[in-house]
Design a protein around this motif. Structure first.
Motif, PDB file in Angstrom:
ATOM      1  N   ILE A  33       0.823  -1.209   0.000  1.00 42.38           N
ATOM      2  CA  ILE A  33       0.000   0.000   0.000  1.00 42.38           C
ATOM      3  C   ILE A  33       0.861   1.265   0.000  1.00 42.38           C
ATOM      4  O   ILE A  33       0.591   2.211  -0.724  1.00 42.38           O
ATOM      5  N   TYR A  34       1.950   1.253   0.822  1.00 47.79           N
ATOM      6  CA  TYR A  34       2.818   2.433   0.852  1.00 47.79           C
ATOM      7  C   TYR A  34       3.505   2.651  -0.492  1.00 47.79           C
ATOM      8  O   TYR A  34       3.701   3.784  -0.927  1.00 47.79           O
ATOM      9  N   THR A  35       3.921   1.552  -1.143  1.00 47.81           N
ATOM     10  CA  THR A  35       4.593   1.712  -2.437  1.00 47.81           C
ATOM     11  C   THR A  35       3.642   2.345  -3.440  1.00 47.81           C
ATOM     12  O   THR A  35       3.994   3.275  -4.169  1.00 47.81           O
ATOM     13  N   LEU A  36       2.424   1.857  -3.434  1.00 49.26           N
ATOM     14  CA  LEU A  36       1.398   2.429  -4.300  1.00 49.26           C
ATOM     15  C   LEU A  36       1.208   3.913  -3.962  1.00 49.26           C
ATOM     16  O   LEU A  36       1.214   4.792  -4.823  1.00 49.26           O
ATOM     17  N   GLN A  37       1.073   4.179  -2.666  1.00 49.00           N
ATOM     18  CA  GLN A  37       0.825   5.537  -2.196  1.00 49.00           C
ATOM     19  C   GLN A  37       1.971   6.479  -2.551  1.00 49.00           C
ATOM     20  O   GLN A  37       1.751   7.610  -2.989  1.00 49.00           O
ATOM     21  N   ASN A  38       3.222   6.015  -2.352  1.00 44.30           N
ATOM     22  CA  ASN A  38       4.369   6.873  -2.642  1.00 44.30           C
ATOM     23  C   ASN A  38       4.412   7.228  -4.127  1.00 44.30           C
ATOM     24  O   ASN A  38       4.813   8.328  -4.499  1.00 44.30           O
ATOM     25  N   ASN A  39       3.996   6.300  -4.989  1.00 44.73           N
ATOM     26  CA  ASN A  39       3.962   6.596  -6.424  1.00 44.73           C
ATOM     27  C   ASN A  39       2.772   7.492  -6.771  1.00 44.73           C
ATOM     28  O   ASN A  39       2.898   8.416  -7.573  1.00 44.73           O
ATOM     29  N   VAL A  83      -4.364  20.406   0.422  1.00 45.65           N
ATOM     30  CA  VAL A  83      -5.657  20.454   1.111  1.00 45.65           C
ATOM     31  C   VAL A  83      -6.313  19.086   1.090  1.00 45.65           C
ATOM     32  O   VAL A  83      -6.720  18.560   2.124  1.00 45.65           O
ATOM     33  N   THR A  84      -6.405  18.510  -0.114  1.00 46.44           N
ATOM     34  CA  THR A  84      -7.127  17.255  -0.226  1.00 46.44           C
ATOM     35  C   THR A  84      -6.413  16.155   0.536  1.00 46.44           C
ATOM     36  O   THR A  84      -7.047  15.305   1.157  1.00 46.44           O
ATOM     37  N   TYR A  85      -5.086  16.204   0.531  1.00 47.26           N
ATOM     38  CA  TYR A  85      -4.331  15.155   1.207  1.00 47.26           C
ATOM     39  C   TYR A  85      -4.552  15.198   2.724  1.00 47.26           C
ATOM     40  O   TYR A  85      -4.373  14.183   3.403  1.00 47.26           O
ATOM     41  N   GLN A  86      -4.990  16.346   3.221  1.00 47.59           N
ATOM     42  CA  GLN A  86      -5.243  16.428   4.661  1.00 47.59           C
ATOM     43  C   GLN A  86      -6.459  15.614   5.100  1.00 47.59           C
ATOM     44  O   GLN A  86      -6.662  15.372   6.282  1.00 47.59           O
ATOM     45  N   LEU A  87      -7.258  15.177   4.122  1.00 43.32           N
ATOM     46  CA  LEU A  87      -8.372  14.292   4.477  1.00 43.32           C
ATOM     47  C   LEU A  87      -7.858  13.043   5.176  1.00 43.32           C
ATOM     48  O   LEU A  87      -8.612  12.326   5.833  1.00 43.32           O
ATOM     49  N   LYS A  88      -6.555  12.763   5.036  1.00 43.29           N
ATOM     50  CA  LYS A  88      -6.001  11.579   5.709  1.00 43.29           C
ATOM     51  C   LYS A  88      -6.079  11.709   7.233  1.00 43.29           C
ATOM     52  O   LYS A  88      -6.044  10.714   7.947  1.00 43.29           O
ATOM     53  N   ILE A  89      -6.218  12.941   7.737  1.00 39.61           N
ATOM     54  CA  ILE A  89      -6.423  13.121   9.179  1.00 39.61           C
ATOM     55  C   ILE A  89      -7.688  12.362   9.589  1.00 39.61           C
ATOM     56  O   ILE A  89      -7.716  11.652  10.592  1.00 39.61           O
ATOM     57  N   LEU A  90      -8.731  12.509   8.766  1.00 37.53           N
ATOM     58  CA  LEU A  90     -10.011  11.876   9.105  1.00 37.53           C
ATOM     59  C   LEU A  90      -9.989  10.378   8.797  1.00 37.53           C
ATOM     60  O   LEU A  90     -10.473   9.578   9.602  1.00 37.53           O
ATOM     61  N   THR A  91      -9.389   9.975   7.665  1.00 38.94           N
ATOM     62  CA  THR A  91      -9.343   8.523   7.382  1.00 38.94           C
ATOM     63  C   THR A  91      -8.527   7.809   8.470  1.00 38.94           C
ATOM     64  O   THR A  91      -8.889   6.722   8.903  1.00 38.94           O
ATOM     65  N   THR A  92      -7.437   8.459   8.915  1.00 37.02           N
ATOM     66  CA  THR A  92      -6.613   7.840   9.968  1.00 37.02           C
ATOM     67  C   THR A  92      -7.425   7.663  11.246  1.00 37.02           C
ATOM     68  O   THR A  92      -7.371   6.608  11.889  1.00 37.02           O
ATOM     69  N   ALA A  93      -8.193   8.695  11.614  1.00 33.56           N
ATOM     70  CA  ALA A  93      -8.993   8.592  12.837  1.00 33.56           C
ATOM     71  C   ALA A  93     -10.012   7.460  12.695  1.00 33.56           C
ATOM     72  O   ALA A  93     -10.205   6.659  13.615  1.00 33.56           O
ATOM     73  N   LEU A 115      -6.952   7.224   1.686  1.00 30.13           N
ATOM     74  CA  LEU A 115      -7.444   5.953   2.222  1.00 30.13           C
ATOM     75  C   LEU A 115      -6.262   5.053   2.566  1.00 30.13           C
ATOM     76  O   LEU A 115      -6.216   4.436   3.629  1.00 30.13           O
ATOM     77  N   SER A 116      -5.276   5.007   1.674  1.00 32.75           N
ATOM     78  CA  SER A 116      -4.160   4.105   1.901  1.00 32.75           C
ATOM     79  C   SER A 116      -3.306   4.588   3.062  1.00 32.75           C
ATOM     80  O   SER A 116      -2.852   3.794   3.876  1.00 32.75           O
ATOM     81  N   SER A 117      -3.128   5.912   3.182  1.00 31.36           N
ATOM     82  CA  SER A 117      -2.342   6.439   4.290  1.00 31.36           C
ATOM     83  C   SER A 117      -2.976   6.057   5.627  1.00 31.36           C
ATOM     84  O   SER A 117      -2.299   5.594   6.550  1.00 31.36           O
ATOM     85  N   GLY A 118      -4.288   6.239   5.729  1.00 29.15           N
ATOM     86  CA  GLY A 118      -4.974   5.902   6.973  1.00 29.15           C
ATOM     87  C   GLY A 118      -4.879   4.426   7.280  1.00 29.15           C
ATOM     88  O   GLY A 118      -4.509   4.026   8.394  1.00 29.15           O
ATOM     89  N   PHE A 119      -5.161   3.610   6.281  1.00 23.35           N
ATOM     90  CA  PHE A 119      -5.175   2.170   6.525  1.00 23.35           C
ATOM     91  C   PHE A 119      -3.775   1.634   6.823  1.00 23.35           C
ATOM     92  O   PHE A 119      -3.571   0.944   7.827  1.00 23.35           O
ATOM     93  N   ALA A 120      -2.790   1.966   5.948  1.00 20.90           N
ATOM     94  CA  ALA A 120      -1.446   1.413   6.131  1.00 20.90           C
ATOM     95  C   ALA A 120      -0.831   1.885   7.443  1.00 20.90           C
ATOM     96  O   ALA A 120      -0.191   1.116   8.157  1.00 20.90           O
ATOM     97  N   GLY A 121      -1.057   3.171   7.773  1.00 20.13           N
ATOM     98  CA  GLY A 121      -0.500   3.713   9.005  1.00 20.13           C
ATOM     99  C   GLY A 121      -1.028   2.968  10.227  1.00 20.13           C
ATOM    100  O   GLY A 121      -0.274   2.569  11.107  1.00 20.13           O
ATOM    101  N   VAL A 122      -2.331   2.766  10.261  1.00 16.69           N
ATOM    102  CA  VAL A 122      -2.945   2.115  11.418  1.00 16.69           C
ATOM    103  C   VAL A 122      -2.593   0.619  11.448  1.00 16.69           C
ATOM    104  O   VAL A 122      -2.327   0.056  12.508  1.00 16.69           O
TER     105      VAL A 122
END
Ligand code: C5P
Length: 336
Positions: free
Chosen positions: A99-105, A121-131, A192-199
């Motif tokens: 997921i991170y490899t996909l995300q980094n690309n 701005v849009t990437y900050q939505l990861k604050i909410l997906t992470t929560a 979505l991937s940032s939230g999921f992979a991080g958690v």
């Protein structure tokens, strides 16, 4: 007062968060700088691979010098045991790694197709997906006030970015050949991937006994392999004709090094703090980097920026207010 190890961990938590604020701000500034230079564009797929290899080597060295006290035999035995004997653990790391490899690309795709501020701005939505993923996968419990502070955080970062976008539009005309929808799709999948992979990584790190360095070696092995596959798939022709490190200026190296270092820092922040606090640190770093831009690139701060920055800082404050019994006890059965 807590016991000594607790205080130590507490200190590491704040140090790692503070370093992340500074590192992220410098990454934003250096990417912005490198992208405004004229000339050949380096391959972003190769940047992902090189950053993975750098992380892998660093973690390998840390294990060699720390864990194995410089004894190469012991180190090899340790690695064999951690990576191959415990292959189930290793395989678990394939999930966030993919997921991170996909995300980094995807991030490079998004940055190339969207105005920088829109991306941010849009990437900050990861604050909410992470929560949301933290609540679902770690059974973290957030009070209503904390949910509100997350919304405030998102709104604050969005305000700062909108203000920047307005300023930039006064300087720039025309967007070149950009595909807005592709960029938007890339950034939403990244959230979505940032939230999921991080958690998911947090769950493995806190629920099993392996050290953060071992986990990152496992992550890096898959990351380097998958990143290489992606690079050959997308850029085989260029790599063959012009080489892996085509158009790598010292500044590009600085960005790649910063990204590798940032990845390791994220792992430490997740270990000593958590993914939600990581979101606060990166939001603060957006404010910091904007203030730094004021001096470096001649931005000037206006009331809209001041409003956004106050919202971010207010959100940090509200989130960290004492919360009585709002926190659930730490999840006990993590090692699934
Ligand atoms: O935007 P986000 O915070 O999700 O980005 C996390 C970054 O940290 C990714 O680039 C990922 O490759 C990196 N990372 C890492 N090692 C970890 C966790 C994340 O290199 N253990």
């Amino acid at each position: 007062p807590g016991s000594a190890p607790e205080t130590h961990a507490q200190r590491l938590k704040y140090v790692s968060l503070a370093v992340l604020v500074v590192q992220n701000a410098s990454l934003i500034l250096s990417i912005r700088y490198v992208r405004t230079l004229p000339g050949d564009r380096f391959l972003s797929t190769s940047a992902v691979v090189i950053a993975e290899l750098l992380k892998l080597t660093t973690c390998g060295l840390i294990l060699l010098l720390g864990q194995s006290r410089g004894n190469i035999r012991e180190w090899l035995r340790f690695l064999y045991n951690a990576l191959i004997t415990e292959y189930r653990d290793t395989l678990k790391l394939a999930v966030p790694s993919l997921i991170y490899t996909l995300q980094n690309n995807l991030q490079y795709i998004a940055i190339s197709n969207l105005p920088a501020a829109t991306f941010q701005v849009t990437y900050q939505l990861k604050i909410l997906t992470t929560a949301i993923f933290s609540v679902l996968m770690l059974r973290t419990s957030l009070s209503r006030v904390q949910w509100l502070s997350l919304l405030l955080l998102f709104a604050g970062v969005a305000t700062v970015q909108v203000q920047q976008q307005q300023q930039q539009q006064q300087h720039l005309a025309g967007g070149g050949e950009q595909n807005y929808l592709a960029g938007l799709a890339a950034v939403i999948v990244s959230c979505l991937s940032s939230g999921f992979a991080g958690v998911y990584f947090e769950r493995i790190l806190k629920g099993t006994s392996g050290s953060v360095w071992v986990r990152n070696v496992q992550l890096g092995i898959f990351g380097a392999l998958l990143g290489t596959l992606g690079m050959f798939w997308k850029d085989w022709e260029t790599v063959r004709e012009r080489g892996l490190l085509f158009a790598y200026t010292p500044m590009v190296w600085a960005v790649v090094l910063n990204q590798a270092f940032g990845g390791l820092l994220v792992a430490l922040v997740v270990k000593y703090a958590d993914n939600i606090l990581k979101g606060f640190a990166t939001s603060l770093s957006i404010v910091v980097s904007t203030v730094a831009s004021t001096h470096l690139f001649g931005f000037h701060v206006d009331p809209l920026f001041a409003l956004g920055a106050s919202m971010v800082i207010g959100a940090v404050y509200i989130y960290s207010l004492p919360r009585g019994s709002a926190w659930a006890p730490p999840p006990s059965s993590l090692a699934s």
